[in-house]
Write a protein that holds these residues in place. Structure first.
Motif, PDB file in Angstrom:
ATOM      1  N   ILE A 101      -1.436   4.323  -2.607  1.00 21.57           N
ATOM      2  CA  ILE A 101      -1.745   5.737  -2.767  1.00 21.57           C
ATOM      3  C   ILE A 101      -1.570   6.359  -1.389  1.00 21.57           C
ATOM      4  O   ILE A 101      -2.116   5.862  -0.389  1.00 21.57           O
ATOM      5  CB  ILE A 101      -3.177   5.953  -3.291  1.00 21.57           C
ATOM      6  CG1 ILE A 101      -3.352   5.226  -4.638  1.00 21.57           C
ATOM      7  CG2 ILE A 101      -3.468   7.451  -3.436  1.00 21.57           C
ATOM      8  CD1 ILE A 101      -4.780   5.201  -5.149  1.00 21.57           C
ATOM      9  N   ALA A 102      -0.760   7.410  -1.330  1.00 25.87           N
ATOM     10  CA  ALA A 102      -0.432   8.001  -0.036  1.00 25.87           C
ATOM     11  C   ALA A 102      -0.344   9.518  -0.136  1.00 25.87           C
ATOM     12  O   ALA A 102      -0.095  10.070  -1.209  1.00 25.87           O
ATOM     13  CB  ALA A 102       0.900   7.438   0.462  1.00 25.87           C
ATOM     14  N   LEU A 103      -0.537  10.162   1.003  1.00 29.73           N
ATOM     15  CA  LEU A 103      -0.334  11.604   1.100  1.00 29.73           C
ATOM     16  C   LEU A 103       1.007  11.866   1.749  1.00 29.73           C
ATOM     17  O   LEU A 103       1.373  11.211   2.739  1.00 29.73           O
ATOM     18  CB  LEU A 103      -1.440  12.237   1.948  1.00 29.73           C
ATOM     19  CG  LEU A 103      -2.823  12.292   1.324  1.00 29.73           C
ATOM     20  CD1 LEU A 103      -3.854  12.717   2.366  1.00 29.73           C
ATOM     21  CD2 LEU A 103      -2.843  13.242   0.137  1.00 29.73           C
ATOM     22  N   HIS A 104       1.742  12.820   1.187  1.00 32.55           N
ATOM     23  CA  HIS A 104       3.019  13.227   1.762  1.00 32.55           C
ATOM     24  C   HIS A 104       3.199  14.713   1.492  1.00 32.55           C
ATOM     25  O   HIS A 104       3.235  15.137   0.333  1.00 32.55           O
ATOM     26  CB  HIS A 104       4.185  12.437   1.161  1.00 32.55           C
ATOM     27  CG  HIS A 104       5.478  12.721   1.828  1.00 32.55           C
ATOM     28  ND1 HIS A 104       6.480  13.411   1.207  1.00 32.55           N
ATOM     29  CD2 HIS A 104       5.923  12.417   3.072  1.00 32.55           C
ATOM     30  CE1 HIS A 104       7.506  13.507   2.036  1.00 32.55           C
ATOM     31  NE2 HIS A 104       7.186  12.913   3.173  1.00 32.55           N
ATOM     32  N   LEU A 118      -0.254  14.075  -3.400  1.00 35.35           N
ATOM     33  CA  LEU A 118      -0.962  12.812  -3.467  1.00 35.35           C
ATOM     34  C   LEU A 118      -0.070  11.909  -4.319  1.00 35.35           C
ATOM     35  O   LEU A 118       0.145  12.180  -5.498  1.00 35.35           O
ATOM     36  CB  LEU A 118      -2.332  13.007  -4.113  1.00 35.35           C
ATOM     37  CG  LEU A 118      -3.236  11.789  -4.248  1.00 35.35           C
ATOM     38  CD1 LEU A 118      -3.548  11.192  -2.877  1.00 35.35           C
ATOM     39  CD2 LEU A 118      -4.523  12.182  -4.956  1.00 35.35           C
ATOM     40  N   CYS A 119       0.509  10.886  -3.695  1.00 31.82           N
ATOM     41  CA  CYS A 119       1.510  10.045  -4.346  1.00 31.82           C
ATOM     42  C   CYS A 119       0.900   8.716  -4.788  1.00 31.82           C
ATOM     43  O   CYS A 119       0.290   8.010  -3.986  1.00 31.82           O
ATOM     44  CB  CYS A 119       2.668   9.777  -3.393  1.00 31.82           C
ATOM     45  SG  CYS A 119       3.449  11.270  -2.767  1.00 31.82           S
ATOM     46  N   PHE A 120       1.094   8.410  -6.043  1.00 27.87           N
ATOM     47  CA  PHE A 120       0.674   7.134  -6.610  1.00 27.87           C
ATOM     48  C   PHE A 120       1.947   6.317  -6.770  1.00 27.87           C
ATOM     49  O   PHE A 120       2.847   6.697  -7.535  1.00 27.87           O
ATOM     50  CB  PHE A 120      -0.043   7.351  -7.939  1.00 27.87           C
ATOM     51  CG  PHE A 120      -1.281   8.179  -7.780  1.00 27.87           C
ATOM     52  CD1 PHE A 120      -2.474   7.586  -7.408  1.00 27.87           C
ATOM     53  CD2 PHE A 120      -1.254   9.547  -7.965  1.00 27.87           C
ATOM     54  CE1 PHE A 120      -3.631   8.345  -7.238  1.00 27.87           C
ATOM     55  CE2 PHE A 120      -2.396  10.322  -7.792  1.00 27.87           C
ATOM     56  CZ  PHE A 120      -3.588   9.720  -7.432  1.00 27.87           C
ATOM     57  N   PHE A 174       4.034  10.620  -9.218  1.00 30.78           N
ATOM     58  CA  PHE A 174       4.110   9.188  -9.486  1.00 30.78           C
ATOM     59  C   PHE A 174       5.484   8.691  -9.061  1.00 30.78           C
ATOM     60  O   PHE A 174       6.501   9.066  -9.644  1.00 30.78           O
ATOM     61  CB  PHE A 174       3.851   8.901 -10.970  1.00 30.78           C
ATOM     62  CG  PHE A 174       2.467   9.287 -11.394  1.00 30.78           C
ATOM     63  CD1 PHE A 174       1.414   8.408 -11.204  1.00 30.78           C
ATOM     64  CD2 PHE A 174       2.211  10.528 -11.943  1.00 30.78           C
ATOM     65  CE1 PHE A 174       0.119   8.758 -11.562  1.00 30.78           C
ATOM     66  CE2 PHE A 174       0.933  10.895 -12.304  1.00 30.78           C
ATOM     67  CZ  PHE A 174      -0.115  10.009 -12.116  1.00 30.78           C
ATOM     68  N   ASP A 175       5.499   7.882  -8.028  1.00 29.47           N
ATOM     69  CA  ASP A 175       6.736   7.349  -7.470  1.00 29.47           C
ATOM     70  C   ASP A 175       6.854   5.860  -7.772  1.00 29.47           C
ATOM     71  O   ASP A 175       5.869   5.198  -8.099  1.00 29.47           O
ATOM     72  CB  ASP A 175       6.773   7.518  -5.947  1.00 29.47           C
ATOM     73  CG  ASP A 175       6.841   8.966  -5.493  1.00 29.47           C
ATOM     74  OD1 ASP A 175       6.898   9.869  -6.347  1.00 29.47           O
ATOM     75  OD2 ASP A 175       6.830   9.185  -4.270  1.00 29.47           O
ATOM     76  N   ALA A 176       8.057   5.365  -7.610  1.00 28.30           N
ATOM     77  CA  ALA A 176       8.307   3.933  -7.689  1.00 28.30           C
ATOM     78  C   ALA A 176       9.159   3.537  -6.492  1.00 28.30           C
ATOM     79  O   ALA A 176      10.023   4.307  -6.052  1.00 28.30           O
ATOM     80  CB  ALA A 176       9.021   3.569  -8.983  1.00 28.30           C
TER      81      ALA A 176
END
Length: 121
Positions: free
Chosen positions: A42-45, A49-51, A97-99
């Motif tokens: 889980i990151a901030l960019h 808020l990216c999962f 939601f990224d991969a």
């Protein structure tokens, strides 16, 4: 074989974290889990808020890593993300939601990292 898969997966997650940091992401949680499921990173960019789900493979013989994120897995990640947001009161952020695909090939000592933003919703 299962032990090797876990080691490859852990190595892929380490490479992914380095990749994300180098690209301006602030990692706020790793391997977050609750009763609903687990999220790798889980990151901030920027304002997001990216999962992030990380999939690592040492061959594409049986398909690309992204193909293994089934609809059921996506639902689990989404439920887990909702829980994380509520638990941490992070309502002001946009979510994504990224991969990250990490693919090792015989042709190179360096893996290929493919970042798919908005991989699912």
């Amino acid at each position: 074989m299962k032990i090797l898969n876990k080691e490859v997966g852990n190595y892929g997650e380490d490479l992914s974290k380095n990749y994300l940091v180098e690209n301006g992401y602030l990692i706020i949680e790793e391997n977050f889990s609750c009763t609903f499921g687990e999220i790798d990173i889980i990151a901030l960019h920027d304002k997001y808020l990216c999962f992030i789900e990380v999939k690592t493979r040492y061959t594409t013989k049986f398909g690309f890593p992204l193909e293994s994120i089934t609809r059921a897995k996506q639902r689990k990640i989404i439920k887990t993300a909702e829980y994380f947001i509520c638990k941490n009161k992070l309502f002001k952020h946009f979510c994504r939601f990224d991969a990250l695909e990490v693919i090792f090939t015989d042709k190179s000592n360096f893996p290929k990292i493919n970042h798919i933003k908005n991989a699912f919703s």
